[in-house]
Design a protein around this motif. Structure first.
Motif, short mmCIF file in Angstrom:
data_model
loop_
_atom_site.label_atom_id
_atom_site.label_comp_id
_atom_site.label_asym_id
_atom_site.label_seq_id
_atom_site.Cartn_x
_atom_site.Cartn_y
_atom_site.Cartn_z
N HIS A 175 113.84 28.53 95.97
CA HIS A 175 114.98 28.44 94.75
C HIS A 175 115.63 29.82 94.79
O HIS A 175 116.94 29.89 94.42
CB HIS A 175 114.42 28.05 93.48
N LEU A 176 115.05 30.88 95.11
CA LEU A 176 115.64 32.23 95.35
C LEU A 176 116.46 32.25 96.46
O LEU A 176 117.97 32.83 96.05
CB LEU A 176 114.43 33.29 95.48
N VAL A 177 116.17 31.83 97.63
CA VAL A 177 117.09 31.73 98.61
C VAL A 177 118.36 30.75 98.37
O VAL A 177 119.66 31.34 98.65
CB VAL A 177 116.39 31.21 100.14
N GLU A 178 118.27 29.73 97.73
CA GLU A 178 119.19 28.68 97.41
C GLU A 178 120.07 29.32 96.29
O GLU A 178 121.41 29.27 96.42
CB GLU A 178 118.75 27.46 96.95
N ARG A 179 119.55 30.12 95.23
CA ARG A 179 120.43 30.86 94.41
C ARG A 179 121.17 31.95 94.92
O ARG A 179 122.35 32.04 94.53
CB ARG A 179 119.28 31.46 93.01
N ALA A 180 120.62 32.34 95.85
CA ALA A 180 121.09 33.98 96.45
C ALA A 180 122.35 33.16 97.44
O ALA A 180 123.45 34.12 97.33
CB ALA A 180 120.21 34.62 97.05
N ALA A 181 122.09 32.33 98.12
CA ALA A 181 123.01 31.73 98.84
C ALA A 181 124.30 31.29 98.23
O ALA A 181 125.61 31.60 98.56
CB ALA A 181 122.68 30.61 99.77
N GLY A 182 124.25 30.54 97.14
CA GLY A 182 125.22 30.01 96.32
C GLY A 182 126.02 30.97 95.91
O GLY A 182 127.16 31.04 95.56
N LEU A 183 125.17 32.17 95.17
CA LEU A 183 125.82 33.28 94.53
C LEU A 183 126.65 34.14 95.81
O LEU A 183 127.69 34.81 95.32
CB LEU A 183 124.85 34.10 93.75
N PHE A 184 126.14 34.25 96.89
CA PHE A 184 126.86 35.05 97.95
C PHE A 184 128.31 34.52 98.06
O PHE A 184 129.24 35.00 98.15
CB PHE A 184 125.93 35.05 99.02
N GLU A 185 128.14 33.02 98.15
CA GLU A 185 129.61 32.35 98.48
C GLU A 185 130.47 32.65 97.23
O GLU A 185 131.73 32.79 97.39
CB GLU A 185 129.33 30.90 98.81
N GLU A 186 129.93 32.44 95.97
CA GLU A 186 130.88 32.74 94.69
C GLU A 186 131.40 34.02 94.76
O GLU A 186 132.71 34.48 94.49
CB GLU A 186 129.88 32.59 93.64
N LEU A 187 130.53 35.25 95.20
CA LEU A 187 130.99 36.66 95.12
C LEU A 187 132.08 36.94 96.15
O LEU A 187 133.00 37.72 96.06
CB LEU A 187 129.73 37.65 95.36
N CYS A 188 131.71 36.13 97.38
CA CYS A 188 133.02 36.41 98.41
C CYS A 188 134.13 35.67 97.96
O CYS A 188 135.09 36.17 98.44
CB CYS A 188 132.47 35.88 99.83
N ALA A 189 134.15 34.55 97.24
CA ALA A 189 135.28 33.87 96.95
C ALA A 189 136.00 34.54 95.84
O ALA A 189 137.25 34.28 95.72
CB ALA A 189 134.79 32.40 96.50
N THR A 190 135.28 35.37 95.20
CA THR A 190 136.11 35.96 94.07
C THR A 190 136.14 37.62 94.27
O THR A 190 136.01 38.35 93.33
CB THR A 190 135.26 35.83 92.81
N ALA A 191 136.20 38.02 95.66
CA ALA A 191 136.14 39.39 96.06
C ALA A 191 137.25 40.02 95.34
O ALA A 191 138.48 39.66 95.16
CB ALA A 191 136.31 39.31 97.51
N THR A 192 136.94 41.31 94.94
CA THR A 192 138.13 41.91 93.94
C THR A 192 138.72 42.89 95.09
O THR A 192 139.93 43.59 94.70
CB THR A 192 137.09 43.00 93.09
N GLY A 193 138.62 43.00 96.48
CA GLY A 193 139.46 43.73 97.42
C GLY A 193 138.71 43.18 98.79
O GLY A 193 137.99 42.36 99.03
N ARG A 194 139.51 43.94 99.84
CA ARG A 194 139.13 43.43 101.08
C ARG A 194 138.82 44.96 101.76
O ARG A 194 140.07 45.41 102.13
CB ARG A 194 139.90 42.37 101.70
N VAL A 195 137.67 45.31 101.89
CA VAL A 195 137.52 46.78 102.39
C VAL A 195 136.67 46.79 103.63
O VAL A 195 136.07 45.90 104.03
CB VAL A 195 137.14 47.87 101.40
N VAL A 196 136.70 47.92 104.37
CA VAL A 196 135.73 48.13 105.49
C VAL A 196 134.45 48.83 104.59
O VAL A 196 134.62 49.76 103.95
CB VAL A 196 136.24 49.20 106.67
N LEU A 197 133.43 48.01 105.03
CA LEU A 197 131.95 48.46 104.27
C LEU A 197 131.19 49.06 105.09
O LEU A 197 131.01 48.83 106.33
CB LEU A 197 131.33 47.10 103.61
N HIS A 198 130.38 49.95 104.83
CA HIS A 198 129.24 50.55 105.21
C HIS A 198 128.33 49.58 105.60
O HIS A 198 128.02 49.27 106.90
CB HIS A 198 128.60 51.73 104.61
N GLY A 199 127.96 48.80 104.67
CA GLY A 199 127.01 47.62 104.88
C GLY A 199 125.53 47.92 104.80
O GLY A 199 124.72 46.99 104.62
N ASP A 200 125.05 48.99 104.67
CA ASP A 200 123.75 49.51 104.60
C ASP A 200 123.69 50.79 104.09
O ASP A 200 122.96 51.78 104.42
CB ASP A 200 122.77 49.36 106.32
#
Length: 306
Positions: A175-200
């Motif tokens: 359930h954690l992985v499913e929740r995180a996957a769905g939330l990940f897609e929501e966050l990407c779809a509502t991105a506040t910008g498109r920047v070069v990220l360090h990523g780690d």
């Protein structure tokens, strides 16, 4: 010639990650290092800790210090790192002095004295968080058109692959992985910008320096929502260490990050949860084992999600 003595742990990591390709790369590493030292007119200047790539201190022909970094070329990791650093153009990050993507090699600026921001956390966690906020603010710029970096949204494949491989609650609660996957897609779809990220971006990847007070190292290099950058620092430093002092500081860090970056608190929480689960998903990709602290962070953040 560079001293390329390899630790058993480093060999094991490379072999587990890249299999036969990694073993072949390790076998050729002495010759590869020697060729690059000659081509780039370098002399050895001391070892550095090894993780996924081989790194060592070197001196250039003019006597200036640098870091030689070598990785499995087929992975593309160092090419992404170099591209991200070139986009940062020295703003709060080390610079690329030379690159050879075909040989999986980078020559990098050395941050001196190189003390990580981890050194601040025991006595003043808020000061360490402030350093990371300042670095993020300087790093982030809109992604250039056509930049040769992967899209953040592509990391959904890691979630989907995990759910296919593990149909139940072992090694991670489904359930954690499913929740995180769905939330990940929501966050990407509502991105506040498109920047070069360090990523780690976390405490061990931000070092004290002379050219600027703090410089980031070891970026993953990815393009997407600025909020993704905050996640890794919530379960760092040293996510494999025992104890939960870092997790006890998570809520204070969230408030400071939201205020310092002008980001809604719920978005900081959401990205923190997503990245914690993604970290464990990546840990499971090799031997099916979880690292622990990111999972405990995910459990703590779950009730705080909108």
């Amino acid at each position: 010639m560079a001293d390329i003595t390899l630790t058993p742990g480093f060999r094991r990591t490379v072999e587990q990650t890249w299999g036969d390709t990694g073993r072949a790369w390790l076998a050729g590493l002495p010759g590869l290092a020697a060729g690059l030292m000659a081509d780039w007119e370098l002399s050895p200047a001391g070892p550095l800790p090894l993780s996924m790539n081989w790194v060592g201190r070197v001196r250039r022909a003019d006597g200036t210090p640098a870091v030689l970094k070598l990785g499995v070329p087929e992975s593309g990791h160092l090419a992404d790192e170099a591209t991200a650093l070139e986009c940062f153009a020295g703003r709060a990050a080390i610079t690329v002095l030379a690159r050879d993507d075909a040989r999986g090699a980078l020559l990098l600026e050395e941050a001196r004295p190189g003390t990580p921001a981890t050194s601040l956390t025991p006595r003043d966690d808020a000061a360490a968080t402030s350093v990371l906020i300042e670095v993020i603010a300087r790093l982030h710029r809109p992604a250039p058109d056509g930049v040769a970096l992967p899209e953040l949204s592509g990391r959904i494949r890691s979630f989907r692959g995990h759910l296919r491989r593990f149909p139940g609650d072992d090694p991670l609660p489904r359930h954690l992985v499913e929740r995180a996957a769905g939330l990940f897609e929501e966050l990407c779809a509502t991105a506040t910008g498109r920047v070069v990220l360090h990523g780690d971006l976390h405490h061990d990847n931000v070092l004290a320096a002379e050219r600027e007070p703090w410089l980031a190292i070891d970026p993953h290099g990815v393009v997407g929502d600025p909020g993704y950058e905050v996640g890794a620092m919530l379960y760092n430093p040293d996510p494999h260490a025992p104890g939960d002092a870092v997790l006890d500081a998570a809520e204070a860090r969230i408030e400071q990050l939201a205020d310092g970056l002008g980001m809604p608190r719920e978005r900081v929480v959401a990205w923190g949860f997503v990245q914690a689960v993604l970290s464990e998903v990546w840990s499971c990709e090799g031997d099916g084992m979880v690292s622990g602290r990111p999972l405990r962070l995910a459990h703590r953040l779950l009730p705080l999600l909108p």
